[in-house]
Design a protein around this motif. Structure first.
Motif, PDB file in Angstrom:
ATOM      1  N   ASP A   1      -1.314   2.696 -17.391  1.00 17.71           N
ATOM      2  CA  ASP A   1      -1.315   1.505 -16.543  1.00 17.71           C
ATOM      3  C   ASP A   1      -0.141   0.577 -16.855  1.00 17.71           C
ATOM      4  O   ASP A   1       0.441  -0.027 -15.949  1.00 17.71           O
ATOM      5  CB  ASP A   1      -2.632   0.747 -16.700  1.00 17.71           C
TER       6      ASP A   1
ATOM      7  N   ASP B   1       0.822  -1.213   0.000  1.00 18.83           N
ATOM      8  CA  ASP B   1       0.000   0.000   0.000  1.00 18.83           C
ATOM      9  C   ASP B   1       0.857   1.263   0.000  1.00 18.83           C
ATOM     10  O   ASP B   1       0.556   2.230  -0.707  1.00 18.83           O
ATOM     11  CB  ASP B   1      -0.930   0.001   1.218  1.00 18.83           C
TER      12      ASP B   1
ATOM     13  N   GLU C   1      -4.515  -1.142 -10.669  1.00 17.10           N
ATOM     14  CA  GLU C   1      -5.163  -1.606  -9.440  1.00 17.10           C
ATOM     15  C   GLU C   1      -5.121  -3.123  -9.315  1.00 17.10           C
ATOM     16  O   GLU C   1      -5.005  -3.667  -8.215  1.00 17.10           O
ATOM     17  CB  GLU C   1      -6.626  -1.123  -9.391  1.00 17.10           C
ATOM     18  N   GLU C   2      -5.213  -3.822 -10.447  1.00 15.47           N
ATOM     19  CA  GLU C   2      -5.152  -5.285 -10.409  1.00 15.47           C
ATOM     20  C   GLU C   2      -3.756  -5.756 -10.011  1.00 15.47           C
ATOM     21  O   GLU C   2      -3.609  -6.718  -9.238  1.00 15.47           O
ATOM     22  CB  GLU C   2      -5.525  -5.871 -11.769  1.00 15.47           C
TER      23      GLU C   2
ATOM     24  N   SER D   1       1.115   6.203  -7.251  1.00 12.15           N
ATOM     25  CA  SER D   1      -0.086   6.979  -7.548  1.00 12.15           C
ATOM     26  C   SER D   1       0.201   8.472  -7.437  1.00 12.15           C
ATOM     27  O   SER D   1      -0.339   9.284  -8.200  1.00 12.15           O
ATOM     28  CB  SER D   1      -1.218   6.593  -6.588  1.00 12.15           C
TER      29      SER D   1
END
Length: 221
Positions: A115, A93, A149-150, A100
């Protein structure tokens, strides 16, 4: 804006043909047209210019300078992005948050990170503990079309699984230690009680005549 003014026959007020005087009416129209197209915060400064050409030149200088500054900023951001590495004690995270954040910085200078770039950066810069997982993902999934995100979700699921296993292992070790301590304490108590019984049981009791009614082991003087 240049194409629109040219379509309205006003561009010659900005760049008139050689040896041709600028039509004052067209200059005023072009100046008014520019004022309608620029942000309000720039309007007050541009309004000080008397002709359409002066307004255009001031805007051009302003935006060309800003464009150069943005390009310089983008070069710095690219170097910053390339230098990013996930640290050994860093969580998925935390590292994903840094990546990000780079997306926002790129957007601020009119650039973007897609991405594919983000996922490739994520997988290429994780610590050794994720290497086998990354290799498995690359063999079984299409990394080039994978959403950022995946990619994060795959690493985070693995990280959570490892933490859970470590937690169970720590709990088992704690229970085993407590059991060992309890057994050691019980054995020590049992030996102490046996020693006490032996000492109390080894003393005989004498009757009133001084004779022992049970075996006497005390020394006589």
């Amino acid at each position: 804006m240049e194409a629109i003014m040219d379509a309205h026959g006003l561009w010659e007020a900005i760049e008139p043909p050689t040896d041709v005087a600028v039509d004052e009416k067209k200059s005023k129209q072009a100046r008014a047209f520019i004022f309608q197209s620029i942000p309000e915060e720039i309007l007050s400064q541009a309004a000080k210019k008397k002709t359409a050409k002066e307004v255009w030149d001031s805007l051009k200088s302003r935006y060309v300078g800003a464009e150069r500054a943005e390009k310089a900023r983008l070069r710095i951001l690219k170097s910053e992005f390339e230098a990013l590495q996930m640290k050994g004690g860093e969580t998925v995270d935390d590292y994903a948050g840094k990546l990000s954040g780079m997306v926002s910085k790129y957007n601020s200078v009119g650039a973007e990170l897609d991405d594919e770039e983000l996922v490739r950066k994520l997988f290429d810069t994780v610590p050794e503990r994720f290497i086998n997982l990354v290799a498995s993902i690359e063999q079984s999934l299409d990394v080039e079309s994978m959403p950022f995100e995946e990619g994060i979700a795959h690493l985070k699921a693995y990280e959570d699984r490892v933490k859970l296993r470590q937690s169970h292992r720590a709990t088992e070790n704690s229970l085993l230690f407590s059991k060992t301590e309890s057994q050691t304490s019980s054995k020590g108590h049992g030996k102490g009680q046996q020693f006490t019984n032996q000492r109390s049981g080894g003393r005989g009791k004498a009757d009133r005549g001084g004779r022992c009614n049970t075996p006497c082991y005390e020394s006589q003087i």
